[in-house]
Structure formats: structure tokens, C-alpha cells
Design a protein around this motif. Structure first.
Motif, PDB file in Angstrom:
ATOM      1  N   LEU A 187      95.263  31.128  32.347  1.00  0.00           N
ATOM      2  CA  LEU A 187      95.899  29.922  31.810  1.00  0.00           C
ATOM      3  C   LEU A 187      94.915  28.744  31.755  1.00  0.00           C
ATOM      4  O   LEU A 187      94.750  28.113  30.711  1.00  0.00           O
ATOM      5  N   VAL A 188      94.238  28.466  32.873  1.00  0.00           N
ATOM      6  CA  VAL A 188      93.341  27.291  32.847  1.00  0.00           C
ATOM      7  C   VAL A 188      92.147  27.552  31.929  1.00  0.00           C
ATOM      8  O   VAL A 188      91.654  26.629  31.270  1.00  0.00           O
ATOM      9  N   ASN A 189      91.728  28.790  31.825  1.00  0.00           N
ATOM     10  CA  ASN A 189      90.622  29.134  30.928  1.00  0.00           C
ATOM     11  C   ASN A 189      90.986  28.781  29.480  1.00  0.00           C
ATOM     12  O   ASN A 189      90.228  28.117  28.773  1.00  0.00           O
ATOM     13  N   VAL A 190      92.178  29.203  29.066  1.00  0.00           N
ATOM     14  CA  VAL A 190      92.608  28.966  27.680  1.00  0.00           C
ATOM     15  C   VAL A 190      92.934  27.480  27.458  1.00  0.00           C
ATOM     16  O   VAL A 190      92.462  26.853  26.501  1.00  0.00           O
ATOM     17  N   GLU A 191      93.703  26.917  28.392  1.00  0.00           N
ATOM     18  CA  GLU A 191      94.193  25.550  28.187  1.00  0.00           C
ATOM     19  C   GLU A 191      93.070  24.515  28.254  1.00  0.00           C
ATOM     20  O   GLU A 191      93.094  23.513  27.529  1.00  0.00           O
ATOM     21  N   CYS A 192      92.099  24.745  29.096  1.00  0.00           N
ATOM     22  CA  CYS A 192      90.967  23.807  29.186  1.00  0.00           C
ATOM     23  C   CYS A 192      90.232  23.747  27.854  1.00  0.00           C
ATOM     24  O   CYS A 192      89.930  22.666  27.341  1.00  0.00           O
ATOM     25  N   ARG A 193      90.009  24.912  27.261  1.00  0.00           N
ATOM     26  CA  ARG A 193      89.242  24.972  26.009  1.00  0.00           C
ATOM     27  C   ARG A 193      89.952  24.259  24.860  1.00  0.00           C
ATOM     28  O   ARG A 193      89.310  23.810  23.913  1.00  0.00           O
ATOM     29  N   ARG A 194      91.319  24.188  24.928  1.00  0.00           N
ATOM     30  CA  ARG A 194      91.998  23.501  23.832  1.00  0.00           C
ATOM     31  C   ARG A 194      92.628  22.175  24.301  1.00  0.00           C
ATOM     32  O   ARG A 194      93.574  21.679  23.699  1.00  0.00           O
ATOM     33  N   ALA A 195      92.057  21.659  25.374  1.00  0.00           N
ATOM     34  CA  ALA A 195      92.508  20.365  25.914  1.00  0.00           C
ATOM     35  C   ALA A 195      93.997  20.365  26.239  1.00  0.00           C
ATOM     36  O   ALA A 195      94.650  19.319  26.217  1.00  0.00           O
ATOM     37  N   GLY A 196      94.537  21.536  26.541  1.00  0.00           N
ATOM     38  CA  GLY A 196      95.955  21.641  26.881  1.00  0.00           C
ATOM     39  C   GLY A 196      96.242  21.288  28.335  1.00  0.00           C
ATOM     40  O   GLY A 196      97.396  21.076  28.709  1.00  0.00           O
ATOM     41  N   ILE A 197      95.194  21.252  29.158  1.00  0.00           N
ATOM     42  CA  ILE A 197      95.375  20.857  30.569  1.00  0.00           C
ATOM     43  C   ILE A 197      94.259  19.870  30.923  1.00  0.00           C
ATOM     44  O   ILE A 197      93.103  20.040  30.496  1.00  0.00           O
ATOM     45  N   GLY A 198      94.623  18.838  31.654  1.00  0.00           N
ATOM     46  CA  GLY A 198      93.621  17.863  32.082  1.00  0.00           C
ATOM     47  C   GLY A 198      92.960  18.319  33.372  1.00  0.00           C
ATOM     48  O   GLY A 198      93.462  19.205  34.065  1.00  0.00           O
ATOM     49  N   CYS A 199      91.818  17.686  33.698  1.00  0.00           N
ATOM     50  CA  CYS A 199      91.071  18.119  34.885  1.00  0.00           C
ATOM     51  C   CYS A 199      91.874  17.899  36.166  1.00  0.00           C
ATOM     52  O   CYS A 199      91.802  18.720  37.094  1.00  0.00           O
ATOM     53  N   VAL A 200      92.641  16.808  36.233  1.00  0.00           N
ATOM     54  CA  VAL A 200      93.388  16.545  37.470  1.00  0.00           C
ATOM     55  C   VAL A 200      94.444  17.631  37.683  1.00  0.00           C
ATOM     56  O   VAL A 200      94.592  18.170  38.789  1.00  0.00           O
ATOM     57  N   ASP A 201      95.150  17.998  36.612  1.00  0.00           N
ATOM     58  CA  ASP A 201      96.168  19.047  36.754  1.00  0.00           C
ATOM     59  C   ASP A 201      95.528  20.393  37.078  1.00  0.00           C
ATOM     60  O   ASP A 201      96.076  21.192  37.849  1.00  0.00           O
ATOM     61  N   CYS A 202      94.382  20.631  36.484  1.00  0.00           N
ATOM     62  CA  CYS A 202      93.653  21.873  36.759  1.00  0.00           C
ATOM     63  C   CYS A 202      93.262  21.928  38.242  1.00  0.00           C
ATOM     64  O   CYS A 202      93.385  22.957  38.908  1.00  0.00           O
ATOM     65  N   LYS A 203      92.841  20.788  38.769  1.00  0.00           N
ATOM     66  CA  LYS A 203      92.462  20.719  40.188  1.00  0.00           C
ATOM     67  C   LYS A 203      93.690  20.900  41.089  1.00  0.00           C
ATOM     68  O   LYS A 203      93.607  21.511  42.150  1.00  0.00           O
ATOM     69  N   LYS A 204      94.823  20.340  40.639  1.00  0.00           N
ATOM     70  CA  LYS A 204      96.055  20.505  41.443  1.00  0.00           C
ATOM     71  C   LYS A 204      96.446  21.979  41.517  1.00  0.00           C
ATOM     72  O   LYS A 204      96.871  22.477  42.561  1.00  0.00           O
ATOM     73  N   LYS A 205      96.281  22.671  40.383  1.00  0.00           N
ATOM     74  CA  LYS A 205      96.591  24.111  40.375  1.00  0.00           C
ATOM     75  C   LYS A 205      95.652  24.854  41.329  1.00  0.00           C
ATOM     76  O   LYS A 205      96.069  25.748  42.054  1.00  0.00           O
TER      77      LYS A 205
END
Ligand code: TYM
Length: 332
Positions: A257-275
Motif C-alpha cells: 500500500l505505501v509503495n503504491v500510494e507514495c508514488r502517486r502522492a496518495g499518502i503523505g509522509c506523516v501518515d506513512c510514518k504513522k503506519k
């Protein structure tokens, strides 16, 4: 059956680099090899770095390093776990290896070069460090050495010392093999400056026993893909250390999920870090709880270390006897 040996320095808190790079393999190989797997808190190595071995803290750090290893799942009743200075044969064999090893070979060790670059006066012990490490391994005729990638050159030198000893004095030692965790060869520091390392201090490390709010404070400000300036910019997980950590702590669907969403700006860095923090919490909480139990029962830890040293000496003593004889020391 071959033996397993590895060592870890009590120079600071054990971190996730130590854990994923090495300690998890101690546990795995411990289950396979039982008492024939030997793990050692290498306090003699720690004192080669005066800045990291303040006598006020060395004993406590040695104790804590044992606690951390027991907390991640090494069972001292199943494996051989001890403190290096409790088995004096390490030093005796190290001296013999020092006499077999050209200074030039010790000087070209990259860890030696890195460490001395920061020192005004270089302790001779720092140069001899790899000879002591070879002694640690070969004293038990170990063939398997679980380590992180940064130890490769030292293991190579250990093999060379074994060959040299065998050549001069007759077949005695096996040539040990390093065993790595392919997913965690060299875990990056949370400050984004190279490898995670105890000697770089707390800004580089995420301690496995570190309070989780402190872990979060470090993750919160950790660098991510530098090209991703705004939340709406697409990111590249391949250059992001948070993604490296996800691969260690998160389950496969989250990693994907974070791999795909990061590449299309679907998840921000803060949310990625929370995950990521969810995975870190799930992983480290039981380890930290176990460590608390162990700290509350210091006599269990001390007794285990005393017992471990006895078990190690029972293997080391006859090997040392054989070495003394082959080197030609007078026996009376
Ligand atoms: P030490 O105490 O620096 O580290 C302990 C173990 O953790 C691994 N490691 C890492 N792995 C992946 N990523 C990282 N960022 C990372 N940082 C550390 C190390 O490779 C090591 O396996 N010289 C050794 C101690 C030693 C030893 C030995 C090891 C002494 N005698 C005999 C094996 C056999 C050291 O400084 O480890």
C-alpha cells in the motif's frame, strides 16, 4: 556438528540494525544449534573505544545487552550466552593471533580506518581488534558466524588467520562463514547519515528498548525522499529510509500500500510514518515487556551469565590446550 559464534559490543543501546541484522539470526540459529551456538557480549572489544566504554557504565551496559538478547528470544538455558571477559582464553588466543598477523593487514581494515579518522591518539587495541575477534570465533572452532554486512572484512581476516595457523602449526581451525540476513544487510540510521550505528549516538539509532514515544519523535523528523517537497508531489519509496523500515516492520499489504500510494502522492509522509509506527509498536512492545521482567530479576540474568561462562570455558579450555601444545609452549 559445526558451532555458531557471534558477539555484540556493549557500547550503547542495541538498535534495530543489531536486531534485524544479527540478533534475529542468533535466535534462529540458536533454535537449530542449541548449546553449540555461542553468543557473547564483547566487553573487551568495547574498551578499544574509550569514548564508548566509560567504566561507570560498562557493567550496566553489558548487563543490559544480555537483557536485550534474552528479551528478543535467546534462551540462555538453550544456547550458550556469556560475557567475553569472563572467559580469559579469548585474550590468550588473541595474543597468539596478533603474533601471526602482519600490521599491514590490520591497518587496511576499513572499520579501523574509519574509527581512527576521528581519534587524535589511537589505542593499539583498536588495531588488534580483528585479532581478538578471530580469537572469539576460532576458540570455539565455530564455522557459522551470524553478523551484519559491516563485519565481512573481519570474518575474511578470521579465515586468513585460521589458514595461517593451520599452515604453521597443523590443521586446527575451520574457516568460518558469515551468515547474513539478506533483508537487513546494512540498516540505515534514522538521521539519514549512513549506517545505523551505536557509535554515532542516539540521533542515528532506534533502540529496541527505547521508549516508543522517543522512537516516534525520531521517526517524525526523519528525512524522506528529498525530492518530495509538497504533500502533492509523488514520492520515490526506493530512496526513502521510512520505506526501508516498513520492509522490516510492516506486513506485506501495508508495504504494498505505501509503495503504491507514495508514488502517486496518495499518502503523505506523516501518515506513512504513522503506519510504520503501528508496526514498530506491535513488534517492540512484547520485547520491551520481556526486558522489563528481566530487569526486575537481575539475579536470573547474572546466574545465566555465570552459567554461560562455565559452559563456554568447558569448550574453550581443551581447544586452548591443543593450541598451546601446537605453538610449542613448555608443559610442566
Ligand atoms: P556490533 O556490536 O557493532 O554489532 C552487533 C551486530 O549487529 C550488526 N549490525 C548491523 N547489521 C545491519 N545493519 C546495521 N546498521 C548494523 N549495525 C550493526 C553487526 O554487523 C554485528 O553483527 N565486531 C563486532 C562484534 C564482535 C563479533 C565477534 C561479531 C566481536 N567479536 C565475533 C561476530 C563474531 C561488532 O562490533 O558488532
Amino acid at each position: 556438528m559445526s558451532r555458531v559464534f557471534s558477539g555484540i559490543q556493549p557500547t550503547g543501546e542495541p538498535h534495530i540494525g543489531n536486531y534485524f541484522g544479527a540478533m534475529r539470526n542468533y535466535v534462529r540459529l540458536g533454535e537449530q544449534y542449541g548449546k553449540q551456538s555461542l553468543y557473547c557480549v564483547v566487553d573487551l572489544h568495547a574498551i578499544t573505544n574509550p569514548a564508548a566504554s566509560d567504566p561507570r557504565y560498562l557493567a550496566a551496559r553489558t548487563f543490559d545487552m544480555a537483557v536485550a538478547n534474552f528479551a528478543v528470544g535467546l534462551d540462555p538455558s538453550q544456547v550458550t550466552f556469556f560475557v567475553q571477559s569472563h572467559v580469559p582464553e579469548h585474550q590468550e588466543l588473541a595474543w597468539i593471533f596478533t603474533c601471526l598477523t602482519p600490521v599491514g593487514e590490520l591497518e587496511r581494515m576499513t572499520q579501523y580506518k574509519d574509527k581512527t579518522a576521528q581519534l587524535e591518539s589511537v589505542p593499539a587495541g583498536l588495531l588488534m581488534y580483528p585479532a581478538l575477534m578471530a580469537a572469539d570465533i576460532l576458540l570455539y572452532k565455530a564455522g557459522v558466524v551470524p553478523v551484519g554486512e559491516d563485519q565481512t572484512q573481519h570474518i575474511e581476516l578470521t579465515r586468513e588467520i585460521a589458514r595461517k595457523f593451520n599452515h604453521h602449526f597443523g590443521e586446527t581451525f575451520p574457516e568460518p562463514q558469515a551468515v547474513y540476513n539478506k533483508e537487513a544487510l546494512r540498516i540505515p540510521g534514522v538521521d539519514g547519515h549512513g549506517k545505523m550505528s551505536k557509535s554515532k549516538g542516539e540521533t542515528s539509532t532506534l533502540g529496541i528498548l527505547e521508549p516508543l514515544d522517543s522512537v516516534w519523535q525520531k521517526l517524525r523528523v526523519a528525512p524522506t525522499d528529498p525530492a518530495r517537497v509538497r504533500r502533492t508531489d509523488p514520492g520515490n519509496p526506493d530512496v526513502c529510509l521510512i520505506f526501508d523500515y516498513h520492509k522490516l516492520f510492516s506486513d506485506l499489504p501495508t508495504i504494498e500500500l505505501v509503495n503504491v500510494e507514495c508514488r502517486r502522492a496518495g499518502i503523505g509522509c506523516v501518515d506513512c510514518k504513522k503506519k510504520l509506527m503501528e508496526g514498530v509498536t506491535a513488534h517492540l512492545t512484547p520485547i520491551q515487556e520481556r526486558a522489563e521482567e528481566l530487569r526486575a530479576d537481575p539475579s536470573y540474568v547474572r546466574d545465566a551469565l555465570a552459567q554461560g561462562a562455565q559452559e563456554a570455558r568447558a569448550i574453550a579450555a581443551p581447544v586452548m590446550e591443543e593450541v598451546r601444545e601446537k605453538v610449542g609452549f613448555l608443559k610442566v
